[in-house]
Design a protein around this motif. Structure first.
Motif, PDB file in Angstrom:
ATOM      1  N   PRO A  88       7.179  27.409   6.674  1.00 24.58           N
ATOM      2  CA  PRO A  88       8.622  27.079   6.382  1.00 24.58           C
ATOM      3  C   PRO A  88       9.253  25.722   6.697  1.00 24.58           C
ATOM      4  CG  PRO A  88       8.351  29.435   7.382  1.00 24.58           C
ATOM      5  CD  PRO A  88       7.026  28.485   7.401  1.00 24.58           C
ATOM      6  N   PHE A  89       8.312  25.091   7.582  1.00 30.43           N
ATOM      7  CA  PHE A  89       8.730  23.898   8.290  1.00 30.43           C
ATOM      8  C   PHE A  89       7.945  22.671   7.478  1.00 30.43           C
ATOM      9  CE2 PHE A  89       8.476  27.103  11.527  1.00 30.43           C
ATOM     10  CZ  PHE A  89      10.001  27.155  11.805  1.00 30.43           C
ATOM     11  N   GLY A  90       7.523  22.954   6.361  1.00 31.13           N
ATOM     12  CA  GLY A  90       6.984  21.986   5.540  1.00 31.13           C
ATOM     13  C   GLY A  90       5.906  21.238   5.969  1.00 31.13           C
ATOM     14  N   MET A  91       5.220  21.831   6.772  1.00 32.79           N
ATOM     15  CA  MET A  91       3.734  21.231   7.409  1.00 32.79           C
ATOM     16  C   MET A  91       2.661  21.582   6.470  1.00 32.79           C
ATOM     17  SD  MET A  91       5.002  19.984  10.272  1.00 32.79           S
ATOM     18  CE  MET A  91       3.465  19.155  11.055  1.00 32.79           C
ATOM     19  N   GLU A  92       1.812  20.499   6.215  1.00 32.95           N
ATOM     20  CA  GLU A  92       0.513  20.682   5.626  1.00 32.95           C
ATOM     21  C   GLU A  92      -0.473  20.678   6.695  1.00 32.95           C
ATOM     22  OE1 GLU A  92      -2.346  17.866   2.877  1.00 32.95           O
ATOM     23  OE2 GLU A  92      -0.602  17.002   3.611  1.00 32.95           O
ATOM     24  N   LYS A 152       4.213  15.215   9.031  1.00 38.79           N
ATOM     25  CA  LYS A 152       4.260  16.537   8.110  1.00 38.79           C
ATOM     26  C   LYS A 152       2.853  16.863   7.971  1.00 38.79           C
ATOM     27  CE  LYS A 152       8.430  17.529   7.559  1.00 38.79           C
ATOM     28  NZ  LYS A 152       8.960  18.532   8.003  1.00 38.79           N
ATOM     29  N   ARG A 153       1.695  16.245   8.612  1.00 37.25           N
ATOM     30  CA  ARG A 153       0.232  16.727   8.500  1.00 37.25           C
ATOM     31  C   ARG A 153      -0.009  17.109   9.992  1.00 37.25           C
ATOM     32  NH1 ARG A 153      -3.784  13.181   6.159  1.00 37.25           N
ATOM     33  NH2 ARG A 153      -4.492  14.790   5.128  1.00 37.25           N
ATOM     34  N   LEU A 154      -0.795  18.484   9.898  1.00 35.49           N
ATOM     35  CA  LEU A 154      -1.180  18.753  11.236  1.00 35.49           C
ATOM     36  C   LEU A 154      -2.500  19.320  11.097  1.00 35.49           C
ATOM     37  CD1 LEU A 154      -0.010  19.251  13.977  1.00 35.49           C
ATOM     38  CD2 LEU A 154       0.505  21.488  13.296  1.00 35.49           C
ATOM     39  N   SER A 160      -9.639  12.895  14.297  1.00 41.95           N
ATOM     40  CA  SER A 160      -9.023  12.859  12.851  1.00 41.95           C
ATOM     41  C   SER A 160      -7.587  12.042  12.964  1.00 41.95           C
ATOM     42  CB  SER A 160      -8.144  14.250  12.637  1.00 41.95           C
ATOM     43  OG  SER A 160      -7.058  14.567  13.695  1.00 41.95           O
ATOM     44  N   GLN A 161      -7.408  11.267  14.160  1.00 39.17           N
ATOM     45  CA  GLN A 161      -5.947  10.725  14.240  1.00 39.17           C
ATOM     46  C   GLN A 161      -4.933  11.337  13.654  1.00 39.17           C
ATOM     47  OE1 GLN A 161      -5.695   7.602  16.337  1.00 39.17           O
ATOM     48  NE2 GLN A 161      -7.499   8.622  17.233  1.00 39.17           N
ATOM     49  N   ILE A 162      -4.668  12.152  13.741  1.00 41.71           N
ATOM     50  CA  ILE A 162      -3.776  13.122  13.139  1.00 41.71           C
ATOM     51  C   ILE A 162      -3.277  14.229  14.346  1.00 41.71           C
ATOM     52  CG2 ILE A 162      -2.783  14.832  11.467  1.00 41.71           C
ATOM     53  CD1 ILE A 162      -5.007  13.761   9.522  1.00 41.71           C
ATOM     54  N   PRO A 163      -2.042  14.546  14.695  1.00 35.37           N
ATOM     55  CA  PRO A 163      -1.558  15.473  15.476  1.00 35.37           C
ATOM     56  C   PRO A 163      -2.184  16.739  15.329  1.00 35.37           C
ATOM     57  CG  PRO A 163       0.382  14.325  14.996  1.00 35.37           C
ATOM     58  CD  PRO A 163      -0.962  13.802  13.962  1.00 35.37           C
ATOM     59  N   ALA A 164      -2.700  17.365  16.374  1.00 38.25           N
ATOM     60  CA  ALA A 164      -3.580  18.705  16.006  1.00 38.25           C
ATOM     61  C   ALA A 164      -3.025  19.889  16.991  1.00 38.25           C
ATOM     62  CB  ALA A 164      -4.954  18.254  16.586  1.00 38.25           C
ATOM     63  N   LEU A 165      -3.291  20.931  16.498  1.00 41.72           N
ATOM     64  CA  LEU A 165      -2.758  22.281  17.023  1.00 41.72           C
ATOM     65  C   LEU A 165      -3.850  23.018  17.439  1.00 41.72           C
ATOM     66  CD1 LEU A 165      -0.377  24.314  17.728  1.00 41.72           C
ATOM     67  CD2 LEU A 165      -0.487  25.114  15.568  1.00 41.72           C
ATOM     68  N   ALA A 166      -4.050  23.394  18.480  1.00 38.65           N
ATOM     69  CA  ALA A 166      -5.324  24.412  18.892  1.00 38.65           C
ATOM     70  C   ALA A 166      -4.899  25.649  19.231  1.00 38.65           C
ATOM     71  CB  ALA A 166      -6.375  23.640  19.808  1.00 38.65           C
ATOM     72  N   ILE A 196      -1.974  30.853  11.024  1.00 42.87           N
ATOM     73  CA  ILE A 196      -1.254  29.803  11.614  1.00 42.87           C
ATOM     74  C   ILE A 196      -0.426  28.944  10.372  1.00 42.87           C
ATOM     75  CG2 ILE A 196      -1.260  27.558  12.687  1.00 42.87           C
ATOM     76  CD1 ILE A 196      -3.347  28.760  14.329  1.00 42.87           C
ATOM     77  N   GLY A 197      -1.226  28.571   9.199  1.00 45.28           N
ATOM     78  CA  GLY A 197      -0.552  28.061   8.258  1.00 45.28           C
ATOM     79  C   GLY A 197       0.741  28.655   7.721  1.00 45.28           C
ATOM     80  N   ALA A 198       0.606  30.127   7.724  1.00 47.20           N
ATOM     81  CA  ALA A 198       1.770  31.027   7.224  1.00 47.20           C
ATOM     82  C   ALA A 198       2.945  30.801   8.009  1.00 47.20           C
ATOM     83  CB  ALA A 198       1.457  32.267   6.789  1.00 47.20           C
TER      84      ALA A 198
END
Length: 209
Positions: A29-33, A8-10, A67-73, A23-25
């Motif tokens: 709706p999908f509960g992503m932080e 849930k973190r991206l 970050s060792q967290i999934p990332a979106l570019a 992108i955050g907006a």
């Protein structure tokens, strides 16, 4: 089958506050932080790719590893028909100030002016059709990735109009509208933009049934 996001973190691999907000907006709706690479103090990797896909993957993979967290570019840009698709992947580079143009940083008005100047050189009959491209790349810390591509067609308009967008938004009039992206209500822009097109494909695969 493409791998699904199970976090849930991206990390949004950008230092651009406007892009993070947009992108955050779309992901809210999908509960992503959503955290930005800028907020985490991650360095910006050199965008050495020749295509939007290559650059998006470079940024996503660098942020996921750091970050060792999934990332979106997101790698996006404006392509003008009469200029052979330029500025294209060099969209942001055209906004970079040279040493004689002031303090380091991006000057989007200058970038828009460069496009207008080149079109003016071709005369009043110059083809002003253009399009925005967007590639979204998701990368996982273990090296997996997925790519989604979007596009919106329009016309290059001068002078710039509107204050609600960023980048080249003040000179881009999407087909079917008579106002620029920067004059559109943000919610309306979200519905028709190149980024929204790419996001619809991402959502269908990542959050769909």
């Amino acid at each position: 089958m493409t791998r699904k996001l199970d976090s849930k973190r991206l990390v949004i691999a950008t230092h651009n506050a406007g892009k993070l907000k947009e992108i955050g907006a779309l992901l809210a709706p999908f509960g992503m932080e959503c955290l930005s690479a800028g907020q985490l103090g991650l360095p910006e990797p050199a965008e050495t790719g020749k295509t939007f896909v290559e650059n998006a993957l470079i940024k996503a993979q660098a942020a996921a590893q750091a970050s060792q967290i999934p990332a979106l570019a997101d790698d996006s840009g404006l392509s003008v028909t009469a200029l052979g698709g330029r500025p294209g992947v060099y969209t942001a580079d055209w906004a970079e100030r040279q040493w004689f143009e002031g303090e380091p940083g991006r000057d989007w008005y200058m970038a828009m002016g460069k496009v207008e100047g080149l079109l003016c050189e071709q005369g009043p009959e110059a083809d002003r059709s253009c399009w925005f491209s967007c590639v979204l790349a998701i990368a996982w810390p273990d090296g997996d990735s997925a790519v989604y591509e979007g596009r919106v067609n329009g016309t290059f308009s001068w002078p710039p109009r509107g204050t609600m967008g960023f980048g080249y938004d003040p000179v881009f009039v999407p087909n079917g509208r008579d106002v620029t992206f920067a004059q559109l209500d943000p919610e309306e822009k979200h519905n028709i933009s190149h980024r929204a097109d790419a996001f619809a494909k991402l959502v269908a695969e990542q959050f769909g049934g």
